[in-house]
Design an enzyme around this catalytic site. Structure first.
Site, short mmCIF file in Angstrom:
data_model
loop_
_atom_site.label_atom_id
_atom_site.label_comp_id
_atom_site.label_asym_id
_atom_site.label_seq_id
_atom_site.Cartn_x
_atom_site.Cartn_y
_atom_site.Cartn_z
N LYS A 156 9.49 72.22 -4.64
CA LYS A 156 10.09 71.59 -5.79
C LYS A 156 10.07 70.13 -5.67
O LYS A 156 9.96 69.60 -4.97
CB LYS A 156 11.50 72.27 -6.11
CG LYS A 156 12.57 71.82 -4.70
CD LYS A 156 14.18 72.46 -4.84
CE LYS A 156 14.91 71.84 -3.78
NZ LYS A 156 16.29 72.11 -3.85
N TYR A 183 18.71 38.33 -8.33
CA TYR A 183 19.88 38.14 -9.07
C TYR A 183 21.11 38.19 -8.52
O TYR A 183 21.48 39.01 -7.26
CB TYR A 183 19.78 39.64 -9.86
CG TYR A 183 18.65 39.77 -10.79
CD1 TYR A 183 18.10 38.75 -11.79
CD2 TYR A 183 17.84 40.91 -10.71
CE1 TYR A 183 17.21 39.19 -12.66
CE2 TYR A 183 16.57 41.13 -11.64
CZ TYR A 183 16.46 40.05 -12.48
OH TYR A 183 15.41 40.28 -13.15
#
Length: 392
Positions: free
Chosen positions: A48, A282
């Site tokens: 999956k 940042y």
């Protein structure tokens, strides 16, 4: 120092910005090691979420090479894509996460094993079987304590009775009875025994009413590795197949006889000198303690590198562990090279098996405050997968 990359001939191959190298020989070895833990049970390779980020189809094929006879997916779309890709017809494919309006008829026509947890789903699969004019392959899932998908014990008799009626009418075949553990990765957790006891009771109820399943199964990766009493007819390893320990409480991948399959690496995009006191990324959550060199790694949270690992995520550059300096941005992050001067294009390894001293996915999980499952699964499609160990 110059930030210009060395000249290359027009025909010389250029290093990739980044790559996730997938070692299919390691995956085969993991499947064999896991099969040895449950020699009497069939093996379902769970692929999956695009094979936990490794690539569903190549990993499914490699698992079948190593002896898997079942493939597991979450959604029917994942399962149908694998069937359409040409997996052998004798390899069973099971999918378990259904919603109303999903491709029930297509799944019946493709011979998928369809998990059913409620009467509404039973009605949809019966209607699909009528439309397809062939019986559906159905596995009934019991909620033995996880509290997610699965039929509650109080509703189990009604679901079983409905499935038995549909089977007598030739509309379906109950191929499996199954459930899923909540805490198998926590050794000794009392819920393990409670769930196993309830699962046995619910299986017995179904069999007393005429259900004759091909497989009964509840064992995920940690149960396959550590709980032989849970193996029944089939085991369903997921994360362990990719060489990642299901939990640090169970030991490292090496402790469990597994080898990590994915190596995530990038080429440094820039190396430059900066003075002390220089802010990085940042918010300037990191400032250089003195004159140093910075390396730019062209991967970021858009590629699946967790922003929560800002200031802590480890990277191997030039044989040394470095740490993500400051905030991890969308497309890039910075490492403080401490004055070292690797050339632009030098390799930065975020994680791998650890053979060369590089970090592992578990190291990144620790840095991000998450689990290693998330680290490998979230690596995005912008990072090309490069497969080694493929068979013709």
């Amino acid at each position: 120092m110059s930030d210009t990359a060395p000249a290359q001939s027009p025909t010389a191959p250029r290093p990739a910005r980044a790559r996730a190298e997938i070692d299919l020989d390691a995956l085969r070895g993991n499947v064999r090691a896991l099969r040895a833990k449950a020699p009497a049970a069939a093996f379902m390779a769970v692929v999956k979420a695009d094979g936990y980020g490794h690539g569903a189809l190549p990993c499914a094929r490699a698992a079948v090479d190593a002896g898997a006879t079942w493939i597991g997916t979450a959604t029917p779309q994942e399962a149908l894509a694998l069937r359409a890709a040409g997996l052998p017809a004798d390899v069973r494919i099971m999918c378990w996460l259904w919603t109303p309006g999903d491709p029930w008829r297509e799944a019946v026509e493709a011979g998928l094993d369809i998990s059913v947890s409620d009467l509404w789903a039973l009605r949809e699969v019966v209607a699909a079987a009528r439309a397809a004019d062939r019986p559906a392959r159905v596995q009934l899932k019991a909620d033995t304590g996880l509290g997610r998908n699965g039929c509650q014990p109080a509703d189990w008799p009604e679901l079983v009775a409905g499935a038995v009626r549909a089977e007598r009418d030739g509309l379906l075949r109950v191929t499996g009875l199954w459930s899923h553990f909540a805490c198998a990765d926590e050794p000794g957790h009392p819920s393990i025994t409670a769930q196993l006891t309830l699962f046995r009771e619910l299986v017995a109820h179904a069999e007393q009413r005429g259900v004759r399943p091909e497989v009964r199964h509840i064992a995920n990766s940690p149960a396959t590795l550590t709980l032989p009493e849970t193996h029944f007819d089939l085991v369903r390893p997921g994360i362990a197949m990719y060489g990642v320990s299901p939990s640090p409480d169970l030991g490292s991948a090496a402790d469990l006889g597994l080898r990590p399959v994915m190596t995530l690496a990038a080429s440094l995009a820039l190396v430059k000198h900066v003075p002390g006191g220089h802010g990085v990324s940042y918010g300037h959550h990191y400032t250089t303690p003195g004159e140093t060199t910075l390396g730019l790694v062209p991967l970021g949270y858009a590629d699946g590198v967790p922003r929560h690992a800002s200031g802590a995520g480890p990277v191997l550059v030039g044989g040394k562990w470095r740490t993500a300096a400051g905030r991890i941005a969308m497309d890039q992050f910075v490492v403080d090279l401490g004055g070292d001067e690797p050339a632009p294009g030098a390799e930065a390894v975020l994680f791998g098996p650890g053979d060369r001293g590089e970090p592992t996915a578990q190291d990144w999980a620790r840095a991000a405050g998450t689990i290693a499952y998330e680290i490998v699964t979230r690596i995005g499609a912008r990072v090309p997968r490069v497969y080694v160990g493929e068979t013709p």
